[in-house]
Write an enzyme that holds these catalytic residues in place. Structure first.
Site, mmCIF file in Angstrom:
data_model
loop_
_atom_site.group_PDB
_atom_site.id
_atom_site.type_symbol
_atom_site.label_atom_id
_atom_site.label_comp_id
_atom_site.label_asym_id
_atom_site.label_seq_id
_atom_site.Cartn_x
_atom_site.Cartn_y
_atom_site.Cartn_z
ATOM 1 N N ASP A 1 58.384 55.637 23.198
ATOM 2 C CA ASP A 1 58.144 56.304 21.911
ATOM 3 C C ASP A 1 59.213 57.375 21.701
ATOM 4 O O ASP A 1 59.111 58.499 22.191
ATOM 5 C CB ASP A 1 56.754 56.936 21.873
ATOM 6 C CG ASP A 1 56.475 57.589 20.518
ATOM 7 O OD1 ASP A 1 57.417 57.694 19.687
ATOM 8 O OD2 ASP A 1 55.327 58.013 20.291
ATOM 9 N N HIS B 1 58.967 64.699 18.938
ATOM 10 C CA HIS B 1 58.651 65.163 20.283
ATOM 11 C C HIS B 1 59.843 65.775 21.019
ATOM 12 O O HIS B 1 59.724 66.157 22.176
ATOM 13 C CB HIS B 1 58.079 64.002 21.104
ATOM 14 C CG HIS B 1 56.960 63.304 20.408
ATOM 15 N ND1 HIS B 1 55.758 63.926 20.133
ATOM 16 C CD2 HIS B 1 56.853 62.049 19.884
ATOM 17 C CE1 HIS B 1 54.964 63.075 19.487
ATOM 18 N NE2 HIS B 1 55.609 61.938 19.325
ATOM 19 N N ILE C 1 56.190 68.652 19.532
ATOM 20 C CA ILE C 1 54.841 68.526 20.104
ATOM 21 C C ILE C 1 54.811 67.345 21.090
ATOM 22 O O ILE C 1 55.682 66.478 21.058
ATOM 23 C CB ILE C 1 53.762 68.343 19.013
ATOM 24 C CG1 ILE C 1 53.959 67.032 18.234
ATOM 25 C CG2 ILE C 1 53.772 69.526 18.050
ATOM 26 C CD1 ILE C 1 52.816 66.718 17.256
ATOM 27 N N GLY D 1 50.768 62.054 21.574
ATOM 28 C CA GLY D 1 49.328 61.908 21.778
ATOM 29 C C GLY D 1 49.022 60.985 22.956
ATOM 30 O O GLY D 1 48.132 61.251 23.766
HETATM 31 C C1 HDC Z 1 50.580 53.110 19.189
HETATM 32 C C2 HDC Z 1 51.570 53.022 18.038
HETATM 33 C C3 HDC Z 1 51.198 53.785 16.800
HETATM 34 C C4 HDC Z 1 51.154 55.215 16.994
HETATM 35 C C5 HDC Z 1 52.438 55.938 16.579
HETATM 36 C C6 HDC Z 1 52.315 57.381 16.941
HETATM 37 C C7 HDC Z 1 53.669 58.048 16.980
HETATM 38 C C8 HDC Z 1 53.650 59.302 17.819
HETATM 39 O O1 HDC Z 1 54.984 59.605 18.195
HETATM 40 C C9 HDC Z 1 53.034 60.433 17.033
HETATM 41 C C10 HDC Z 1 52.317 61.390 17.872
HETATM 42 O O2 HDC Z 1 52.125 61.217 19.051
HETATM 43 S S1 HDC Z 1 51.695 62.803 17.085
HETATM 44 C C11 HDC Z 1 50.898 63.691 18.399
HETATM 45 C C12 HDC Z 1 49.476 63.335 18.612
HETATM 46 N N1 HDC Z 1 48.627 63.620 17.463
HETATM 47 C C13 HDC Z 1 48.309 64.902 17.133
HETATM 48 O O3 HDC Z 1 48.758 65.841 17.745
HETATM 49 C C14 HDC Z 1 47.367 65.069 15.955
HETATM 50 C C15 HDC Z 1 46.374 66.177 16.246
HETATM 51 N N2 HDC Z 1 45.376 66.249 15.176
HETATM 52 C C16 HDC Z 1 45.525 67.012 14.088
HETATM 53 O O4 HDC Z 1 46.508 67.724 13.952
HETATM 54 C C17 HDC Z 1 44.433 66.961 13.053
HETATM 55 O O5 HDC Z 1 43.248 66.510 13.653
HETATM 56 C C18 HDC Z 1 44.771 66.009 11.870
HETATM 57 C C19 HDC Z 1 45.988 66.532 11.113
HETATM 58 C C20 HDC Z 1 45.040 64.575 12.350
HETATM 59 C C21 HDC Z 1 43.584 65.955 10.918
HETATM 60 O O6 HDC Z 1 43.193 67.259 10.622
HETATM 61 P P1 HDC Z 1 42.716 67.675 9.164
HETATM 62 O O7 HDC Z 1 43.776 67.372 8.179
HETATM 63 O O8 HDC Z 1 42.219 69.072 9.263
HETATM 64 O O9 HDC Z 1 41.551 66.633 8.907
HETATM 65 P P2 HDC Z 1 40.058 66.930 8.503
HETATM 66 O O10 HDC Z 1 40.035 67.725 7.229
HETATM 67 O O11 HDC Z 1 39.310 67.425 9.697
HETATM 68 O O12 HDC Z 1 39.519 65.465 8.208
HETATM 69 C C22 HDC Z 1 39.925 64.753 7.047
HETATM 70 C C23 HDC Z 1 39.482 63.315 7.173
HETATM 71 O O13 HDC Z 1 40.311 62.646 8.153
HETATM 72 C C24 HDC Z 1 39.529 62.201 9.257
HETATM 73 N N3 HDC Z 1 40.265 62.556 10.482
HETATM 74 C C25 HDC Z 1 40.401 63.796 10.992
HETATM 75 N N4 HDC Z 1 41.119 63.749 12.116
HETATM 76 C C26 HDC Z 1 41.443 62.444 12.303
HETATM 77 C C27 HDC Z 1 42.157 61.780 13.318
HETATM 78 N N5 HDC Z 1 42.676 62.424 14.369
HETATM 79 N N6 HDC Z 1 42.316 60.436 13.220
HETATM 80 C C28 HDC Z 1 41.780 59.751 12.176
HETATM 81 N N7 HDC Z 1 41.072 60.359 11.178
HETATM 82 C C29 HDC Z 1 40.915 61.680 11.263
HETATM 83 C C30 HDC Z 1 38.211 62.949 9.176
HETATM 84 O O14 HDC Z 1 37.161 62.197 9.753
HETATM 85 C C31 HDC Z 1 38.057 63.152 7.692
HETATM 86 O O15 HDC Z 1 37.556 61.961 7.115
HETATM 87 P P3 HDC Z 1 36.385 62.079 6.033
HETATM 88 O O16 HDC Z 1 36.815 63.158 5.089
HETATM 89 O O17 HDC Z 1 36.299 60.725 5.442
HETATM 90 O O18 HDC Z 1 35.170 62.462 6.825
#
Ligand code: HDC
Length: 292
Positions: A193, A198, A213, A216
């Protein structure tokens, strides 16, 4: 439930090629090191060890190029710097080879409109040359700024892949703590990745972060290793990425055994914040264990 957006219906018709992943024991060692295995863990870092093996979450690696090949640029205002990994489910269907050639076929499963974001879920099946299914992965990416296209908001029930995994109201049965290295992401990215989020401060800044960061899947691998060390082999593992981790921070995995399931959460110690939530692994039963 709302109807699927026509944009999504069209996106599902885009052909997706099966992709090969060829690897050696060296790639397995590099992955194991990337999720914190050390020279003391000879079964994970020395190919001559009788027990040499991939840590179970290696199952996310061969499929990564296939999952990443799904086109996303049809989404409104798509910006790759705004993409975050939202959730991951890995099901391990057969013993993990420590080298060889695997083929992964990805498909777009669903795209949810979260208003401020799109949540895109793909499913990838990874098979060996004989066609035996080795891994199934479900990946959800959360793309900030790409919502509002009028699609459905809630997804399908995919069993263990979407389970809430509420934490029991008692002290954890096991806790593991591990400090990541400031170079953790620089090392982990060599397993495939190469997202600049990152490693490149300028790119991380576009994504809204003041420094790069951690992947994940690296945090998931570290906590998955903790579950394996405390409870043994598992056949599937699911996490929601609930908060970001910065390389160098300390991960604390709290684990509760509930029947065959190990429910866990992971916190960053320095900021007392949950980064992996709704997480669980399903342990292999003894009969299955003999085969794996
Ligand atoms: C394998 C191949 C494919 C993968 C490729 C990946 C490439 C990588 O290089 C990328 C990475 O590794 S990125 C690093 C890892 N991820 C992170 O660090 C994300 C951490 N999470 C956040 O920041 C917030 O939770 C965030 C921003 C995710 C959400 O926070 P908020 O905006 O505050 O959301 P919130 O208001 O709480 O919720 C809104 C609606 O979204 C749903 N939701 C929340 N978190 C979710 C999540 N993590 N995944 C999926 N859905 C999510 C909630 O349920 C909510 O839905 P609804 O309104 O319908 O109830």
């Amino acid at each position: 439930m709302a109807q699927e957006s026509p944009l999504v219906t069209e996106a599902k018709k885009i052909p997706i090629e099966a992709l090969k992943y060829t690897y050696t024991e060296r790639d397995v060692i590099l992955y194991n090191l990337g999720i914190g295995a050390t020279e003391k863990d000879l079964q994970w870092t020395y190919e001559g060890d009788d027990e040499f093996s991939a840590l179970p979450t290696f199952g996310v690696i061969p499929q990564f190029p296939a999952s990443g090949s799904i086109p996303l640029d049809w989404l409104p205002d798509f910006n790759p710097a705004k993409l975050l990994h939202g959730e991951q489910f890995l099901s391990i269907k057969a013993p993990i080879p420590t080298s060889g050639e695997l083929v992964s076929q990805a498909r777009l499963l669903e795209v949810l409109d979260k208003g401020k974001a799109a949540a895109v879920t793909s499913v990838v099946e990874t098979r060996d040359k004989s066609g035996t299914l080795i891994f199934e992965n479900h990946s959800t990416v959360f793309i900030r700024g790409s919502g509002g296209f009028g699609g459905q908001r809630s997804g399908s029930d995919r069993g263990a892949a979407t389970a809430e995994n509420a934490v029991p109201k008692r002290s954890p049965d096991a806790v593991s703590e591990e400090k990541t290295s400031p170079s953790q992401a620089a090392l982990y990215r060599l397993s495939g990745d190469e997202n600049p989020l990152h490693i490149l401060p300028e790119f991380a800044a576009i994504g809204g972060f003041n420094k790069p960061i951690l992947h994940g899947l690296c945090s998931m691998g570290i906590s998955g290793k903790h579950v394996f060390q405390k409870f043994g082999a598992y056949k599937d593992i699911k996490v929601r990425f609930a908060g970001v981790v910065y390389p160098g921070e300390t991960l604390v995995t709290e684990m509760w055994k509930e029947g065959q399931k190990v429910i866990f959460t992971t916190k960053v110690k320095e900021r007392d914040t949950i980064v992996l939530a709704s997480a669980a692994a399903t342990l292999v039963d003894n009969a299955a264990k003999a085969k794996l």
